[in-house]
Scaffold this active site. Structure first.
Site, PDB file in Angstrom:
ATOM      1  N   LYS A   1      39.443  50.602  29.670  1.00  0.00           N
ATOM      2  CA  LYS A   1      40.066  50.188  30.835  1.00  0.00           C
ATOM      3  C   LYS A   1      40.154  48.125  30.567  1.00  0.00           C
ATOM      4  O   LYS A   1      41.150  47.356  30.816  1.00  0.00           O
ATOM      5  CB  LYS A   1      39.386  50.120  32.188  1.00  0.00           C
ATOM      6  CG  LYS A   1      40.253  49.412  33.381  1.00  0.00           C
ATOM      7  CD  LYS A   1      39.244  49.104  34.392  1.00  0.00           C
ATOM      8  CE  LYS A   1      37.900  48.487  34.498  1.00  0.00           C
ATOM      9  NZ  LYS A   1      37.985  47.204  34.591  1.00  0.00           N
ATOM     10  N   ASN A   2      38.563  47.701  30.519  1.00  0.00           N
ATOM     11  CA  ASN A   2      38.886  45.955  30.262  1.00  0.00           C
ATOM     12  C   ASN A   2      38.917  45.741  29.173  1.00  0.00           C
ATOM     13  O   ASN A   2      39.135  44.707  28.344  1.00  0.00           O
ATOM     14  CB  ASN A   2      37.281  45.769  30.413  1.00  0.00           C
ATOM     15  CG  ASN A   2      37.087  45.729  31.548  1.00  0.00           C
ATOM     16  OD1 ASN A   2      38.002  46.090  32.406  1.00  0.00           O
ATOM     17  ND2 ASN A   2      35.336  46.044  32.060  1.00  0.00           N
TER      18      ASN A   2
ATOM     19  N   ARG B   1      41.042  41.971  39.613  1.00  0.00           N
ATOM     20  CA  ARG B   1      40.832  40.476  39.761  1.00  0.00           C
ATOM     21  C   ARG B   1      41.751  39.851  38.607  1.00  0.00           C
ATOM     22  O   ARG B   1      41.253  38.376  37.707  1.00  0.00           O
ATOM     23  CB  ARG B   1      39.789  39.663  39.974  1.00  0.00           C
ATOM     24  CG  ARG B   1      38.683  40.861  41.186  1.00  0.00           C
ATOM     25  CD  ARG B   1      37.456  40.157  41.161  1.00  0.00           C
ATOM     26  NE  ARG B   1      37.218  38.862  40.593  1.00  0.00           N
ATOM     27  CZ  ARG B   1      37.039  37.716  41.360  1.00  0.00           C
ATOM     28  NH1 ARG B   1      37.371  37.306  42.506  1.00  0.00           N
ATOM     29  NH2 ARG B   1      36.716  36.576  40.630  1.00  0.00           N
TER      30      ARG B   1
ATOM     31  N   CYS C   1      34.583  38.833  45.524  1.00  0.00           N
ATOM     32  CA  CYS C   1      34.359  40.976  45.772  1.00  0.00           C
ATOM     33  C   CYS C   1      33.534  40.924  46.043  1.00  0.00           C
ATOM     34  O   CYS C   1      32.046  40.535  46.012  1.00  0.00           O
ATOM     35  CB  CYS C   1      35.237  40.829  44.728  1.00  0.00           C
ATOM     36  SG  CYS C   1      34.177  41.089  43.437  1.00  0.00           S
TER      37      CYS C   1
ATOM     38  N   ARG D   1      32.359  35.618  42.163  1.00  0.00           N
ATOM     39  CA  ARG D   1      33.096  35.477  40.994  1.00  0.00           C
ATOM     40  C   ARG D   1      34.283  34.718  41.010  1.00  0.00           C
ATOM     41  O   ARG D   1      35.833  34.824  40.612  1.00  0.00           O
ATOM     42  CB  ARG D   1      34.315  36.886  41.191  1.00  0.00           C
ATOM     43  CG  ARG D   1      32.591  38.264  40.831  1.00  0.00           C
ATOM     44  CD  ARG D   1      33.313  39.303  40.482  1.00  0.00           C
ATOM     45  NE  ARG D   1      33.619  39.432  39.371  1.00  0.00           N
ATOM     46  CZ  ARG D   1      34.500  40.617  38.571  1.00  0.00           C
ATOM     47  NH1 ARG D   1      34.702  41.936  39.774  1.00  0.00           N
ATOM     48  NH2 ARG D   1      35.338  41.158  37.829  1.00  0.00           N
TER      49      ARG D   1
ATOM     50  N   ASP E   1      27.871  46.278  33.844  1.00  0.00           N
ATOM     51  CA  ASP E   1      28.179  47.432  34.325  1.00  0.00           C
ATOM     52  C   ASP E   1      27.443  49.070  34.598  1.00  0.00           C
ATOM     53  O   ASP E   1      28.662  49.671  34.432  1.00  0.00           O
ATOM     54  CB  ASP E   1      29.757  47.505  33.596  1.00  0.00           C
ATOM     55  CG  ASP E   1      30.956  46.200  33.814  1.00  0.00           C
ATOM     56  OD1 ASP E   1      30.769  45.989  34.982  1.00  0.00           O
ATOM     57  OD2 ASP E   1      31.720  46.762  32.737  1.00  0.00           O
TER      58      ASP E   1
ATOM     59  N   ILE F   1      23.791  39.207  36.115  1.00  0.00           N
ATOM     60  CA  ILE F   1      25.467  38.428  36.124  1.00  0.00           C
ATOM     61  C   ILE F   1      25.826  38.824  37.525  1.00  0.00           C
ATOM     62  O   ILE F   1      26.378  37.391  37.220  1.00  0.00           O
ATOM     63  CB  ILE F   1      25.730  39.430  35.724  1.00  0.00           C
ATOM     64  CG1 ILE F   1      25.182  39.688  33.714  1.00  0.00           C
ATOM     65  CG2 ILE F   1      27.354  39.450  35.092  1.00  0.00           C
ATOM     66  CD1 ILE F   1      25.182  38.824  33.142  1.00  0.00           C
TER      67      ILE F   1
ATOM     68  N   ARG G   1      40.006  53.081  39.583  1.00  0.00           N
ATOM     69  CA  ARG G   1      40.188  52.301  38.478  1.00  0.00           C
ATOM     70  C   ARG G   1      39.743  52.246  37.732  1.00  0.00           C
ATOM     71  O   ARG G   1      41.106  51.795  36.555  1.00  0.00           O
ATOM     72  CB  ARG G   1      40.031  51.021  39.727  1.00  0.00           C
ATOM     73  CG  ARG G   1      40.236  50.797  40.500  1.00  0.00           C
ATOM     74  CD  ARG G   1      39.759  49.282  41.190  1.00  0.00           C
ATOM     75  NE  ARG G   1      40.044  48.713  40.379  1.00  0.00           N
ATOM     76  CZ  ARG G   1      38.659  47.568  40.418  1.00  0.00           C
ATOM     77  NH1 ARG G   1      37.796  47.673  40.732  1.00  0.00           N
ATOM     78  NH2 ARG G   1      38.631  46.965  38.613  1.00  0.00           N
TER      79      ARG G   1
HETATM   80  N1  EPU Z   1      31.117  32.920  35.729  1.00  0.00           N
HETATM   81  C1  EPU Z   1      32.055  32.065  36.433  1.00  0.00           C
HETATM   82  N2  EPU Z   1      32.631  31.212  36.144  1.00  0.00           N
HETATM   83  C2  EPU Z   1      34.175  31.443  35.678  1.00  0.00           C
HETATM   84  C3  EPU Z   1      33.683  32.601  34.989  1.00  0.00           C
HETATM   85  C4  EPU Z   1      32.597  33.315  35.436  1.00  0.00           C
HETATM   86  O1  EPU Z   1      30.502  31.834  37.180  1.00  0.00           O
HETATM   87  O2  EPU Z   1      34.929  30.591  35.715  1.00  0.00           O
HETATM   88  C5  EPU Z   1      29.861  34.099  36.129  1.00  0.00           C
HETATM   89  C6  EPU Z   1      30.295  34.629  37.035  1.00  0.00           C
HETATM   90  O3  EPU Z   1      30.528  34.814  38.719  1.00  0.00           O
HETATM   91  C7  EPU Z   1      28.814  35.482  36.481  1.00  0.00           C
HETATM   92  C8  EPU Z   1      29.291  35.642  34.875  1.00  0.00           C
HETATM   93  O4  EPU Z   1      29.585  34.245  34.252  1.00  0.00           O
HETATM   94  O5  EPU Z   1      27.737  35.691  37.182  1.00  0.00           O
HETATM   95  C9  EPU Z   1      30.131  36.327  34.383  1.00  0.00           C
HETATM   96  O6  EPU Z   1      31.145  37.317  34.446  1.00  0.00           O
HETATM   97  P1  EPU Z   1      32.379  37.056  33.610  1.00  0.00           P
HETATM   98  O7  EPU Z   1      33.520  36.476  34.238  1.00  0.00           O
HETATM   99  O8  EPU Z   1      31.723  37.564  32.535  1.00  0.00           O
HETATM  100  O9  EPU Z   1      32.764  38.083  34.464  1.00  0.00           O
HETATM  101  P2  EPU Z   1      34.646  39.032  34.684  1.00  0.00           P
HETATM  102  O10 EPU Z   1      35.382  38.197  33.148  1.00  0.00           O
HETATM  103  O11 EPU Z   1      35.062  38.807  35.750  1.00  0.00           O
HETATM  104  C10 EPU Z   1      34.115  41.492  33.028  1.00  0.00           C
HETATM  105  C11 EPU Z   1      34.714  42.650  33.024  1.00  0.00           C
HETATM  106  C12 EPU Z   1      33.824  43.421  34.399  1.00  0.00           C
HETATM  107  C13 EPU Z   1      32.151  43.064  33.785  1.00  0.00           C
HETATM  108  C14 EPU Z   1      31.987  41.399  33.126  1.00  0.00           C
HETATM  109  C15 EPU Z   1      30.652  41.880  33.166  1.00  0.00           C
HETATM  110  C16 EPU Z   1      36.665  42.561  32.611  1.00  0.00           C
HETATM  111  C17 EPU Z   1      38.457  43.263  33.510  1.00  0.00           C
HETATM  112  N3  EPU Z   1      36.194  42.920  33.464  1.00  0.00           N
HETATM  113  O12 EPU Z   1      34.551  40.429  34.599  1.00  0.00           O
HETATM  114  O13 EPU Z   1      33.808  44.280  34.941  1.00  0.00           O
HETATM  115  O14 EPU Z   1      31.375  43.537  34.501  1.00  0.00           O
HETATM  116  O15 EPU Z   1      32.855  40.996  33.025  1.00  0.00           O
HETATM  117  O16 EPU Z   1      30.185  42.474  32.008  1.00  0.00           O
HETATM  118  O17 EPU Z   1      37.009  42.306  31.828  1.00  0.00           O
HETATM  119  C18 EPU Z   1      33.663  46.675  35.692  1.00  0.00           C
HETATM  120  O18 EPU Z   1      34.795  47.539  34.481  1.00  0.00           O
HETATM  121  O19 EPU Z   1      33.801  47.239  36.831  1.00  0.00           O
HETATM  122  C19 EPU Z   1      33.398  45.190  35.176  1.00  0.00           C
HETATM  123  C20 EPU Z   1      33.385  44.660  36.628  1.00  0.00           C
END
Ligand code: EPU
Length: 423
Positions: free
Chosen positions: A22-23, A94, A118, A123, A306, A328, A398
């Site tokens: 998915k990701n 998201r 969420c 996030r 995850d 995280i 999902r």
């Molecule tokens: N963060 C910030 N500012 C930002 C972006 C992120 O402070 O602008 C922080 C977040 O709050 C968090 C950390 O950075 O504490 C890491 O978050 P990240 O941005 O890496 O998460 P994401 O990109 O929103 C993706 C996956 C998630 C997975 C996380 C961590 C996708 C679509 N989603 O989310 O997948 O948990 O990376 O590996 O790639 C899932 O599949 O169940 C899922 C939640």
């Protein structure tokens, strides 16, 4: 709403095939917005998030076709008339934020609903926006929407306070059309980032360093649509590894991207699980008693957040004390309350969960709260005495393709009750 009914206690035995990730698909779907012509994606999993992203692309004016078995997607972004992601779609997924970079890079303007917090945490997307601003974009928040405008993007040096996965992807997706070189420091290193960079390079981009913490992107003025095969889902594979481990099963996992699962494999082996690579897959043999191990989540290649909920279920029935630290997301322990209802002995103290293994879990009615929490409850149901009923399983749909069919084929007693059926 659908429910899952699980009768616990069966060992899982047999072979399971892992689906596309998915990701990894979602950023590739976003990348299709960068070009005219037809982008073809193969090995696409059948998941609700993919359907939501398709709706988003169609809303913008793209044509999206699936082949008859829904495994190949063709996307044509020749006529994007509305470069925006509406609240109705962003609130259910998201990852819609991923369209921000490609839209502003190609159409000079993007309007994307600001994702709220969420269940797993606040996030924020500040790092996505900071990256775009560094490249010269103007960012404003209007009526709950992020509006990003840029006549042209210019290469920049971008340091991420935190290695955000979708943030790194968004910046890469914009930087491919920026003038000059962009460097992302402290970039996320997840396999999905490497897969996206390879796909963009096949389209004609010039990206190096993906998979390390420094990514360099030299902008270009034209990319071409092409075909990409989606990598296999390391988190689905990891979830099935634990399903076998926890039921003292013997499961051959086909299409298992074990090269992306080092941290999990190390921990499972420490816990006593036998894991061997065979010619056509990875064999996981569960051993009892499970040894307790401590876990701390980190960005890749650390232990994936995850997989935190699923390993917590395993530790709930292990032989000692385990400390699980989530670094995280600040609120990713929603599964704890449900596991406790099954008899698990878990105490949460800030970012630590102290898990004292119990002899058995007992089946109970449960409520799924987010995607990976739902998977942890399914695992708990497989090992528990008696019947577990899990409600709100739309979260599972999902991100896990046909989870109950795959588990059933391995010998689990699991049924989906469709919402129209009475229970
Ligand atoms: N963060 C910030 N500012 C930002 C972006 C992120 O402070 O602008 C922080 C977040 O709050 C968090 C950390 O950075 O504490 C890491 O978050 P990240 O941005 O890496 O998460 P994401 O990109 O929103 C993706 C996956 C998630 C997975 C996380 C961590 C996708 C679509 N989603 O989310 O997948 O948990 O990376 O590996 O790639 C899932 O599949 O169940 C899922 C939640």
């Amino acid at each position: 709403m659908d429910k899952l009914i699980i009768e616990g206690g069966n060992r899982l035995i047999g072979t399971v095939e892992i689906s596309g990730a998915k990701n990894a698909v979602l950023p590739l779907m976003a990348a299709s917005l960068l070009t005219d012509g037809q982008t073809r994606l193969t090995n696409v999993p059948k998941l609700r998030d993919i359907e939501t992203f398709k709706k988003l692309l169609v809303h913008m004016g793209c044509e999206v076709f699936s082949d008859s078995d829904n495994r190949t997607l063709t996307i044509c972004a020749d006529n994007v008339t509305r470069p925006e992601a509406p609240y109705e779609l962003v609130k259910t997924m998201r990852a819609s934020i991923l369209v921000l970079g490609p839209l502003v890079a190609r159409f000079k303007r993007a309007r994307v609903s600001l994702p709220g917090g969420c269940t797993i945490g606040a996030r924020p997307v500040n790092l996505h926006l900071m990256g775009l601003e560094k490249m010269g974009a103007r960012v404003s928040i209007e009526h709950g929407y992020i509006v990003v405008e840029a006549e042209k993007l210019t290469g920049a040096h971008i340091y991420l306070d935190q290695p955000t996965v979708t943030g790194t992807e968004n910046i890469m997706l914009a930087a491919v059309y920026a003038e000059g070189e962009t460097t992302i420091e402290n970039a996320a290193m997840e396999p999905e980032i490497t897969a996206l960079a390879s796909a963009l390079n096949r389209m004609g981009a010039d990206i190096s360093g993906a998979g390390t913490d420094t990514i360099k992107i030299t902008g270009t003025s034209e990319l071409r649509a092409t075909e990409h095969r989606v990598i296999y889902d390391r988190i689905e594979a990891g979830t099935f590894m634990i399903a076998s481990a926890i039921t003292t099963g013997n499961v051959l996992i086909k299409n298992c991207p074990i090269e992306h699962l080092d941290s999990l494999v190390a921990k499972l082996k420490e816990a006593g699980t036998e894991i061997t690579e065979e010619e056509d897959g990875v064999r996981v043999v569960g051993q009892w008693p499970i040894r307790s191990v401590d876990i701390k989540t980190y960005p890749y290649p650390g232990f994936p957040t995850d997989m935190q909920a699923q390993i917590m279920t395993m530790m709930s029935v292990a032989g000692g004390l385990s400390v699980i630290t989530e670094t995280i997301f600040e609120n990713r322990f929603m599964h704890v309350a449900e596991l406790k209802r099954m008899g698990a002995d878990i105490t949460v103290d800030g970012r630590n969960a102290i898990v004292k293994g119990v002899d058995r879990l007992s089946g109970a009615p449960l409520m799924a709260t987010d995607l990976r929490a739902s998977a942890s409850l399914v695992l708990a149901g497989l090992v528990a005495d008696g019947t577990t009923i899990i409600s709100r399983i739309y979260h599972l749909d999902r991100g896990y393709e046909d989870i109950e069919k795959k588990l059933k084929a391995l010998g689990a007693r699991i049924e989906r009750i469709r919402s129209e059926e009475r229970f």
